[in-house]
Scaffold this active site. Structure first.
Site, mmCIF file in Angstrom:
data_model
loop_
_atom_site.group_PDB
_atom_site.id
_atom_site.type_symbol
_atom_site.label_atom_id
_atom_site.label_comp_id
_atom_site.label_asym_id
_atom_site.label_seq_id
_atom_site.Cartn_x
_atom_site.Cartn_y
_atom_site.Cartn_z
ATOM 1 C CG LEU A 127 -1.839 1.210 1.401
ATOM 2 C CD1 LEU A 127 -2.738 1.413 0.191
ATOM 3 C CD2 LEU A 127 -2.672 1.053 2.676
ATOM 4 C CE1 TYR A 128 5.187 5.755 2.673
ATOM 5 C CE2 TYR A 128 6.877 4.073 2.900
ATOM 6 C CZ TYR A 128 6.505 5.408 2.881
ATOM 7 O OH TYR A 128 7.455 6.380 3.074
ATOM 8 N N GLY A 129 4.152 1.589 -0.640
ATOM 9 C CA GLY A 129 5.033 1.668 -1.805
ATOM 10 C C GLY A 129 4.295 2.093 -3.060
ATOM 11 C CB SER B 181 0.644 5.647 -1.814
ATOM 12 O OG SER B 181 1.674 5.682 -0.840
#
Length: 250
Positions: A157-159, A161
């Site tokens: 998710l973080y990567g 975004s």
């Protein structure tokens, strides 16, 4: 086209109440910028501002909740008001990074990560870059992560975004560069901040995979951001500067 030197410029830094953002705000102020310190925590934000002023710099705090488009646009309006009608440097540093298995990520986290990490920078650029282009100069630095450029379990998710933000960098460089606005990315590796303290030993384990073999200090990332915001990077458009101890190079 004219380039932008921090001295005498107005710089808006999001997520500037701690960590990389606070270090960036302090460095830009040291180099002569009027820094607008944006963040959710007023007490920490005012502390950053007080520290800058104590060293002779100019800074103001702006409360900012970046989870809605309306609040982001309000931040842009307040920044322009404090900046005398202009923002010359925009550092999109704010980000949230919940980690975990994809199947366990709640919808609320998916929405929040994309609201803060992708949509907020998009709306800020939409609000501020046209003014920079009209004046024929400006610098935008987007802060991503090494996790955007190779696979790390638990960071989908973080990567993703931040990978989206990196693509926005290139698109904005093509869109605004011809009118004097430079848009670039700084991609940090593991960095010791208040936010990453919860990672414990995992931070050092991740950092040990890079040639440098250690985590970065916030000031090391801030130095790269300030470089891209200043005249020394006047011919740098649409670039990604990896400040990750060499992790994405090996």
């Amino acid at each position: 086209m004219a380039s932008v030197d921090p001295a005498g410029r107005v710089a808006l830094v999001t997520g500037a109440t701690s960590g990389i953002g606070a270090a960036t705000a302090a460095l830009l102020a040291e180099r002569g910028a009027h820094v607008l310190v944006a963040g959710r925590d007023a007490a920490r934000g005012e502390g950053v501002v007080a520290g800058i002023r104590a060293h002779g710099g100019r800074a103001d705090f702006l409360a900012a909740d970046l989870r809605t488009a309306d609040s982001v646009r309000q931040l842009a309006r307040e920044a322009l008001a404090l900046g005398g009608g202009r923002v010359d440097i925009l550092v999109n540093n704010a980000g949230i990074y919940p980690f975990g298995p994809t199947e366990q990520v709640p919808q609320s986290d998916v929405d929040a990560v994309y609201d803060v990490n992708v949509k907020a920078p998009f709306h800020l650029v939409a609000a501020l870059a046209p003014g920079m282009a009209e004046r024929g100069r400006g610098a935008i630095v987007n802060v991503t992560t090494q996790a955007a450029y190779y696979g790390i379990a638990g960071m989908a998710l973080y990567g993703s975004s931040k990978a989206a933000l990196d693509q926005l960098t290139r698109s904005w460089a093509a869109e605004y560069g011809p009118r004097g606005v430079r848009v670039n990315t700084v991609s940090p590796g593991p960095t010791r901040t208040q936010g990453t303290a919860v990672m414990g030993d995992a931070l050092d384990e991740l950092a040990a995979q890079a040639p440098a073999g250690r985590a970065a200090e916030p000031e090391e990332i801030a130095a790269a951001i300030a470089f891209l915001a200043g005249d020394a990077a006047s011919f740098v458009h649409g670039a990604r500067l990896s400040v990750d101890g060499g992790r994405t190079a090996v």
